[in-house]
Design a protein around this motif. Structure first.
Motif, PDB file in Angstrom:
ATOM      1  N   MET A  30    -101.356  32.361 -20.254  1.00 38.28           N
ATOM      2  CA  MET A  30    -100.377  32.026 -19.230  1.00 38.28           C
ATOM      3  C   MET A  30     -99.935  30.577 -19.386  1.00 38.28           C
ATOM      4  N   PRO A  31     -98.713  30.236 -19.011  1.00 38.71           N
ATOM      5  CA  PRO A  31     -98.225  28.859 -19.154  1.00 38.71           C
ATOM      6  C   PRO A  31     -99.030  27.880 -18.309  1.00 38.71           C
ATOM      7  N   GLU A  32     -99.183  26.672 -18.829  1.00 41.23           N
ATOM      8  CA  GLU A  32     -99.964  25.645 -18.124  1.00 41.23           C
ATOM      9  C   GLU A  32     -99.430  25.389 -16.728  1.00 41.23           C
ATOM     10  N   GLU A  33     -98.100  25.333 -16.575  1.00 41.58           N
ATOM     11  CA  GLU A  33     -97.529  24.996 -15.279  1.00 41.58           C
ATOM     12  C   GLU A  33     -97.845  26.040 -14.207  1.00 41.58           C
ATOM     13  N   ILE A  34     -98.256  27.229 -14.645  1.00 42.97           N
ATOM     14  CA  ILE A  34     -98.666  28.256 -13.695  1.00 42.97           C
ATOM     15  C   ILE A  34    -100.175  28.241 -13.512  1.00 42.97           C
ATOM     16  N   VAL A  35    -100.906  28.256 -14.625  1.00 43.70           N
ATOM     17  CA  VAL A  35    -102.353  28.459 -14.538  1.00 43.70           C
ATOM     18  C   VAL A  35    -103.083  27.233 -13.996  1.00 43.70           C
ATOM     19  N   ALA A  53     -95.492  49.644 -13.376  1.00 38.40           N
ATOM     20  CA  ALA A  53     -95.622  48.618 -12.342  1.00 38.40           C
ATOM     21  C   ALA A  53     -94.847  47.358 -12.736  1.00 38.40           C
ATOM     22  N   ALA A  54     -94.915  46.994 -14.016  1.00 43.13           N
ATOM     23  CA  ALA A  54     -94.207  45.797 -14.484  1.00 43.13           C
ATOM     24  C   ALA A  54     -92.692  45.965 -14.338  1.00 43.13           C
ATOM     25  N   HIS A  55     -92.200  47.162 -14.630  1.00 44.67           N
ATOM     26  CA  HIS A  55     -90.767  47.416 -14.503  1.00 44.67           C
ATOM     27  C   HIS A  55     -90.317  47.329 -13.050  1.00 44.67           C
ATOM     28  N   HIS A  68    -106.290  46.371 -13.041  1.00 44.77           N
ATOM     29  CA  HIS A  68    -107.124  45.699 -12.037  1.00 44.77           C
ATOM     30  C   HIS A  68    -106.358  44.581 -11.338  1.00 44.77           C
ATOM     31  N   SER A  69    -105.501  43.870 -12.060  1.00 45.80           N
ATOM     32  CA  SER A  69    -104.822  42.691 -11.523  1.00 45.80           C
ATOM     33  C   SER A  69    -103.692  43.019 -10.560  1.00 45.80           C
ATOM     34  N   ILE A  70    -103.178  44.252 -10.598  1.00 42.23           N
ATOM     35  CA  ILE A  70    -101.965  44.584  -9.843  1.00 42.23           C
ATOM     36  C   ILE A  70    -102.065  44.230  -8.359  1.00 42.23           C
ATOM     37  N   PRO A  71    -103.145  44.570  -7.644  1.00 42.60           N
ATOM     38  CA  PRO A  71    -103.174  44.233  -6.210  1.00 42.60           C
ATOM     39  C   PRO A  71    -103.103  42.742  -5.911  1.00 42.60           C
ATOM     40  N   TYR A  72    -103.429  41.914  -6.893  1.00 43.20           N
ATOM     41  CA  TYR A  72    -103.363  40.473  -6.680  1.00 43.20           C
ATOM     42  C   TYR A  72    -101.959  39.928  -6.872  1.00 43.20           C
ATOM     43  N   PHE A  73    -101.041  40.760  -7.347  1.00 42.27           N
ATOM     44  CA  PHE A  73     -99.648  40.347  -7.521  1.00 42.27           C
ATOM     45  C   PHE A  73     -98.708  41.012  -6.521  1.00 42.27           C
ATOM     46  N   THR A  74     -99.248  41.818  -5.636  1.00 41.74           N
ATOM     47  CA  THR A  74     -98.440  42.406  -4.582  1.00 41.74           C
ATOM     48  C   THR A  74     -98.865  41.801  -3.248  1.00 41.74           C
ATOM     49  N   ILE A 126     -93.452  43.471 -10.416  1.00 44.08           N
ATOM     50  CA  ILE A 126     -94.561  42.827  -9.693  1.00 44.08           C
ATOM     51  C   ILE A 126     -95.082  41.576 -10.398  1.00 44.08           C
ATOM     52  N   PHE A 127     -94.955  41.525 -11.731  1.00 51.77           N
ATOM     53  CA  PHE A 127     -95.428  40.347 -12.451  1.00 51.77           C
ATOM     54  C   PHE A 127     -94.282  39.352 -12.589  1.00 51.77           C
ATOM     55  N   PRO A 128     -94.472  38.087 -12.226  1.00 51.37           N
ATOM     56  CA  PRO A 128     -93.429  37.091 -12.438  1.00 51.37           C
ATOM     57  C   PRO A 128     -93.037  37.040 -13.912  1.00 51.37           C
ATOM     58  N   PRO A 129     -91.768  36.751 -14.219  1.00 54.62           N
ATOM     59  CA  PRO A 129     -91.296  36.784 -15.615  1.00 54.62           C
ATOM     60  C   PRO A 129     -92.190  36.066 -16.625  1.00 54.62           C
ATOM     61  N   PRO A 130     -92.721  34.865 -16.320  1.00 58.02           N
ATOM     62  CA  PRO A 130     -93.566  34.219 -17.327  1.00 58.02           C
ATOM     63  C   PRO A 130     -94.861  34.978 -17.618  1.00 58.02           C
ATOM     64  N   LEU A 131     -95.279  35.871 -16.679  1.00 60.18           N
ATOM     65  CA  LEU A 131     -96.554  36.554 -16.835  1.00 60.18           C
ATOM     66  C   LEU A 131     -96.407  37.996 -17.294  1.00 60.18           C
ATOM     67  N   ALA A 132     -95.179  38.514 -17.289  1.00 61.92           N
ATOM     68  CA  ALA A 132     -94.983  39.930 -17.603  1.00 61.92           C
ATOM     69  C   ALA A 132     -95.476  40.270 -19.002  1.00 61.92           C
ATOM     70  N   ALA A 133     -95.175  39.417 -19.982  1.00 55.30           N
ATOM     71  CA  ALA A 133     -95.597  39.704 -21.360  1.00 55.30           C
ATOM     72  C   ALA A 133     -97.113  39.609 -21.508  1.00 55.30           C
ATOM     73  N   PHE A 134     -97.754  38.805 -20.661  1.00 58.90           N
ATOM     74  CA  PHE A 134     -99.210  38.653 -20.718  1.00 58.90           C
ATOM     75  C   PHE A 134     -99.908  39.889 -20.157  1.00 58.90           C
TER      76      PHE A 134
END
Length: 303
Positions: A199-204, A279-281, A26-32, A284-292
């Motif tokens: 997600m890290p505080e500095e992002i969220v 999609a992650a490969h 669901h989140s993918i369109p919000y990261f492109t 599309i997800f920034p590195p700090p968010l890829a594992a999430f």
């Protein structure tokens, strides 16, 4: 008749991991850039406005208090600066069309035409739709609003639509659980960051519109309740509360996955998990968010 409080005999892990995979899809369109490109001609360009337009559009021309309430984790000031002014640029119905177009376009680009046209995609769309239609409407405004929308014809967009329904079903139930535990939206974010699993505080924090002062006040509230320590880390009591919230959220979100059963839920979850990883490969997800959003595939193997 009230549902049974007993867990499914095949365990919670299948459902939780399937829900996580569907949320990530669901989140993918919000990261492109696709949704932003769809909305830019209407003057909706900054990331927060694009996100709010996409998530809130099924509600109709909702005002700021309603959008703040149903999304929960956004600062009221961030929402009020954009809503309801957004609806002067385009109608909610047009925004719904834009997000479906964006979802279809980005998924086809990221996954490829062969995957989009595959029998497996069609089967996944049917499984996800079956689960999505089995949810509980009462007390779930975002789920109910999305449920009222027409199902797209194309299987990959139908899968995204069903993923959105299931994400909102779980999310609405999650807010009920948070309210029961007297945890506000910002408290939830602080707890999640303190756990090391969110997600890290500095992002969220800036993404959700909260100031450093807001964040510090919420962390102090949680420290006063014995949920975080002086360094902002979860205490044992805080860790237990977080586990309890996750368990209760899963219990309220059980019906869609009970409908599929163990085999259907695991099959859907594994397939969608694979799509998310592709999609992650693609980055599309920034590195700090890829594992999430795309946790390791091996996590499916310890069911």
């Amino acid at each position: 008749m009230a549902p049974s409080d007993s867990a499914p005999p095949w365990g919670v892990s299948h459902a939780r991991r399937c829900a996580q995979a569907l949320n990530s899809l669901h989140s993918i369109p919000y990261f492109t850039a696709d949704l932003g490109e769809e909305l830019a001609p209407f003057g909706v360009e900054d990331h927060s406005s694009v996100y709010l337009t996409g998530r809130a559009s099924p509600l109709g021309a909702a005002d700021a208090p309603l959008v703040t309430a149903v999304l929960n984790s956004f600062a009221p000031s961030l929402v009020a600066a954009r809503v309801p002014a957004l609806w002067q640029h385009l109608t909610p119905a047009r925004a719904v069309e834009a997000r479906l177009s964006a979802a279809g376009r980005c998924l086809e680009r990221l996954l490829g035409a062969e995957t989009i046209a595959s029998p497996a995609m069609s089967e996944a769309a049917e499984l996800a739709t079956e689960a999505a239609l089995a949810g509980t409407v009462a007390g779930r405004p975002l789920y109910a609003a999305n449920l009222a929308l027409e199902r797209p014809d194309e299987p990959h967009i139908a899968l995204w639509h069903a993923s959105t329904l299931l994400r909102e079903h779980r999310g609405d139930g999650h807010l009920t659980v948070l309210d029961w535990h007297e945890i506000t939206g910002i408290h939830c974010l602080v707890l999640d960051c303190a756990s090391g699993h969110g997600m890290p505080e500095e992002i969220v924090r800036p993404m959700r519109g909260w100031t450093e002062k807001d964040w510090a006040a919420a962390r102090q509230d949680l420290q006063d309740r014995g949920l975080v320590d002086g360094h902002g880390r979860l205490t044992p009591r805080g860790a237990q509360l977080r586990d309890d919230i996750e368990d209760d959220t899963g219990r309220l979100d059980r019906r869609p996955y009970d409908t599929l059963g163990a085999t259907g839920t695991e099959k859907l979850g594994r397939y969608v998990h694979g799509l998310v990883h592709r999609a992650a490969h693609a980055g599309i997800f920034p590195p700090p968010l890829a594992a999430f959003f795309a946790p390791a595939t091996e996590k499916w193997n310890d069911l």
